[in-house]
Design a protein around this motif. Structure first.
Motif, PDB file in Angstrom:
ATOM      1  N   UNK A 121      38.955  51.969  35.798  1.00 12.74           N
ATOM      2  CA  UNK A 121      38.041  51.160  34.992  1.00 12.74           C
ATOM      3  C   UNK A 121      38.659  49.826  34.589  1.00 12.74           C
ATOM      4  N   UNK A 122      39.955  49.843  34.333  1.00 13.39           N
ATOM      5  CA  UNK A 122      40.640  48.610  33.977  1.00 13.39           C
ATOM      6  C   UNK A 122      40.657  47.637  35.157  1.00 13.39           C
ATOM      7  N   UNK A 123      40.830  48.162  36.354  1.00 15.51           N
ATOM      8  CA  UNK A 123      40.816  47.326  37.558  1.00 15.51           C
ATOM      9  C   UNK A 123      39.436  46.705  37.760  1.00 15.51           C
ATOM     10  N   UNK A 124      38.389  47.501  37.593  1.00 19.86           N
ATOM     11  CA  UNK A 124      37.026  46.988  37.765  1.00 19.86           C
ATOM     12  C   UNK A 124      36.745  45.884  36.749  1.00 19.86           C
ATOM     13  N   UNK A 125      37.186  46.082  35.510  1.00 18.44           N
ATOM     14  CA  UNK A 125      36.995  45.059  34.476  1.00 18.44           C
ATOM     15  C   UNK A 125      37.759  43.790  34.821  1.00 18.44           C
ATOM     16  N   UNK A 126      38.995  43.935  35.282  1.00 22.84           N
ATOM     17  CA  UNK A 126      39.788  42.779  35.677  1.00 22.84           C
ATOM     18  C   UNK A 126      39.093  42.001  36.787  1.00 22.84           C
ATOM     19  N   UNK A 127      38.524  42.708  37.764  1.00 22.23           N
ATOM     20  CA  UNK A 127      37.844  42.047  38.870  1.00 22.23           C
ATOM     21  C   UNK A 127      36.622  41.267  38.382  1.00 22.23           C
ATOM     22  N   UNK A 128      35.911  41.809  37.415  1.00 23.64           N
ATOM     23  CA  UNK A 128      34.765  41.094  36.847  1.00 23.64           C
ATOM     24  C   UNK A 128      35.209  39.780  36.210  1.00 23.64           C
ATOM     25  N   UNK A 129      36.344  39.809  35.534  1.00 24.63           N
ATOM     26  CA  UNK A 129      36.854  38.616  34.843  1.00 24.63           C
ATOM     27  C   UNK A 129      37.240  37.525  35.837  1.00 24.63           C
ATOM     28  N   UNK A 130      37.839  37.912  36.971  1.00 26.70           N
ATOM     29  CA  UNK A 130      38.324  36.913  37.925  1.00 26.70           C
ATOM     30  C   UNK A 130      37.340  36.654  39.069  1.00 26.70           C
ATOM     31  N   UNK A 131      36.114  37.201  38.939  1.00 27.58           N
ATOM     32  CA  UNK A 131      35.054  36.981  39.933  1.00 27.58           C
ATOM     33  C   UNK A 131      35.407  37.510  41.316  1.00 27.58           C
ATOM     34  N   UNK A 132      35.978  38.704  41.346  1.00 24.96           N
ATOM     35  CA  UNK A 132      36.118  39.468  42.584  1.00 24.96           C
ATOM     36  C   UNK A 132      35.058  40.557  42.525  1.00 24.96           C
ATOM     37  N   UNK A 133      34.255  40.684  43.568  1.00 22.64           N
ATOM     38  CA  UNK A 133      33.072  41.541  43.496  1.00 22.64           C
ATOM     39  C   UNK A 133      33.393  42.987  43.852  1.00 22.64           C
ATOM     40  N   UNK A 134      33.022  43.881  42.950  1.00 26.40           N
ATOM     41  CA  UNK A 134      33.178  45.324  43.169  1.00 26.40           C
ATOM     42  C   UNK A 134      31.825  46.025  43.121  1.00 26.40           C
ATOM     43  N   UNK A 135      30.760  45.240  43.084  1.00 28.08           N
ATOM     44  CA  UNK A 135      29.391  45.760  43.090  1.00 28.08           C
ATOM     45  C   UNK A 135      28.589  44.989  44.142  1.00 28.08           C
ATOM     46  N   UNK A 136      27.443  45.526  44.571  1.00 30.54           N
ATOM     47  CA  UNK A 136      26.681  44.876  45.639  1.00 30.54           C
ATOM     48  C   UNK A 136      26.273  43.445  45.299  1.00 30.54           C
ATOM     49  N   UNK A 137      26.281  42.606  46.315  1.00 31.15           N
ATOM     50  CA  UNK A 137      25.877  41.214  46.131  1.00 31.15           C
ATOM     51  C   UNK A 137      25.239  40.711  47.417  1.00 31.15           C
ATOM     52  N   UNK A 138      24.141  40.022  47.257  1.00 34.39           N
ATOM     53  CA  UNK A 138      23.443  39.411  48.382  1.00 34.39           C
ATOM     54  C   UNK A 138      24.130  38.091  48.733  1.00 34.39           C
ATOM     55  N   UNK A 139      24.379  37.880  50.012  1.00 32.70           N
ATOM     56  CA  UNK A 139      25.075  36.694  50.476  1.00 32.70           C
ATOM     57  C   UNK A 139      24.284  36.067  51.618  1.00 32.70           C
ATOM     58  N   UNK A 140      24.510  34.771  51.844  1.00 33.19           N
ATOM     59  CA  UNK A 140      23.898  34.065  52.962  1.00 33.19           C
ATOM     60  C   UNK A 140      24.989  33.629  53.920  1.00 33.19           C
ATOM     61  N   UNK A 141      24.811  33.929  55.200  1.00 36.07           N
ATOM     62  CA  UNK A 141      25.806  33.566  56.195  1.00 36.07           C
ATOM     63  C   UNK A 141      25.583  32.131  56.649  1.00 36.07           C
ATOM     64  N   UNK A 142      26.499  31.645  57.474  1.00 38.66           N
ATOM     65  CA  UNK A 142      26.405  30.280  57.972  1.00 38.66           C
ATOM     66  C   UNK A 142      25.183  30.045  58.834  1.00 38.66           C
ATOM     67  N   UNK A 143      24.621  31.126  59.415  1.00 36.10           N
ATOM     68  CA  UNK A 143      23.430  31.000  60.242  1.00 36.10           C
ATOM     69  C   UNK A 143      22.156  31.086  59.408  1.00 36.10           C
ATOM     70  N   UNK A 144      22.309  31.135  58.084  1.00 38.01           N
ATOM     71  CA  UNK A 144      21.148  31.184  57.209  1.00 38.01           C
ATOM     72  C   UNK A 144      20.573  32.574  57.026  1.00 38.01           C
TER      73      UNK A 144
END
Length: 326
Positions: free
Chosen positions: A110-133
């Motif tokens: 849990x401490x690692x997950x919290x640390x990742x949230x603080x430094x903007x490293x994603x540990x939960x799903x996120x929608x992204x756009x690739x270079x091809x759109x």
């Protein structure tokens, strides 16, 4: 906004395309100085790209944070899940803890997950756009392995050809010495799988999922093509031919006891993943099984790399591209 528009227009007029690819790697083990140096020396050509780190970076919280921050400087976006090494509890991690009570592996997770949230490293799903759109969604899956004694139905355990010494294996497996578990009302594999449940659904864009542990027993042994890739890696390293050993191939030890869990595969199928990245086994994999591409691209330990067992590292000289597929 005007500057960004002009830069974009210039790229289009000059026939350039902003790349936005997805790369993956696992088992960096930067506690080893040669591994940390290897990561530090990665190319600076990933600044528009996405990186998936599938666990086992280090068990040191300060080193984990500094390594993830370094990776964020090299990549536009970083995704990460902890592996088994991250959940080791040592005196250093107890001192680093902000908690007043005694540290255990769940608290450290849990401490690692919290640390990742603080430094903007994603540990939960996120929608992204690739270079091809094209939009994709990257889904981290928390996980742990299930031993046959803990949950045989969920375990990837397979009885091997060699006689097994369970006591010897348990002594050899360092998680049994360094992980500290609180009382759980279920198995460890199902505890972590439950944390994923709110994100397990069908998405309207391609899904890339990743975990540290293996989701299938058939990923333990190599295919003919993967064995051939080791032969090629050894040739690139100017190494002589050798007889390849199966995973965990030494007397009295069976890696499948600690490899992963079946509930991971269930979640991958429920997500409809196009690609699933995993780590843990220190043997690289790239194959399609029932319309899902499974990729393991581990850095591993120097001795393994020097034997050519981490095939693909000579080609990629860093993390491996997993999206776009071609």
């Amino acid at each position: 906004m005007r500057t960004n528009f002009l830069c974009f227009s210039c790229n289009v007029l000059c026939g350039l395309r902003m790349t936005r690819r997805v790369f993956a790697i696992s088992d960096l083990h930067v506690d080893h100085p040669e591994n940390l140096k290897w990561v530090e020396n990665w190319s600076e050509s990933y600044e528009n790209d996405i990186l998936i780190v599938a666990g086992d970076v280090t068990d040191s919280l300060p080193l984990l944070k500094s390594t993830l921050l370094m990776l964020k400087k090299k990549f536009d976006t970083v995704f990460y899940v902890p592996g088994n090494h991250e959940l080791w509890v040592r005196k250093e991690s107890q001192r680093a803890s902000a908690n007043t009570g005694s540290m255990d592996s769940i608290k450290k997770f849990n401490e690692i997950i919290t640390m990742c949230e603080v430094i903007d490293v994603y540990t939960k799903p996120k929608r992204m756009t690739t270079g091809e759109g094209q939009d994709i969604i990257i889904v981290p899956l928390y996980s742990w392995y299930s031993t046959p004694e803990e949950d045989l139905d969920d375990s990837l355990y397979h009885c091997g050809p060699e006689p097994e010494d369970k006591e010897k294996m348990n002594k050899m497996w360092m998680d049994n010495h360094f992980c500290i578990w609180p009382k759980l009302d279920t198995s460890r594999s199902k505890y972590f799988a439950k944390l994923n449940e709110e994100h397990i659904k069908q998405y309207d864009v391609p899904v890339i999922s990743f975990s540290h542990f293996l989701p299938r027993i058939d990923l333990v042994l190599p295919t003919k093509e993967e064995d051939e890739a080791v032969v090629k890696e050894r040739q690139l390293l100017s190494l002589p031919e050798m007889k390849l050993q199966r995973q965990g191939a030494f007397p009295g030890f069976n890696f499948t006891r600690f490899a992963g869990c079946k509930v991971l595969e269930t979640q991958i199928r429920q997500l409809g993943s196009k690609v699933h990245v995993h780590g843990h086994q220190h043997r690289n994999r790239d194959r399609i099984v029932n319309n899902v591409r499974y990729v393991s691209h581990c850095l591993g330990y120097r001795m393994e790399r020097e034997k050519g067992l981490m095939w693909g590292l000579c080609e990629w000289k860093g993390p491996k591209q997993v999206w776009p597929l071609s």
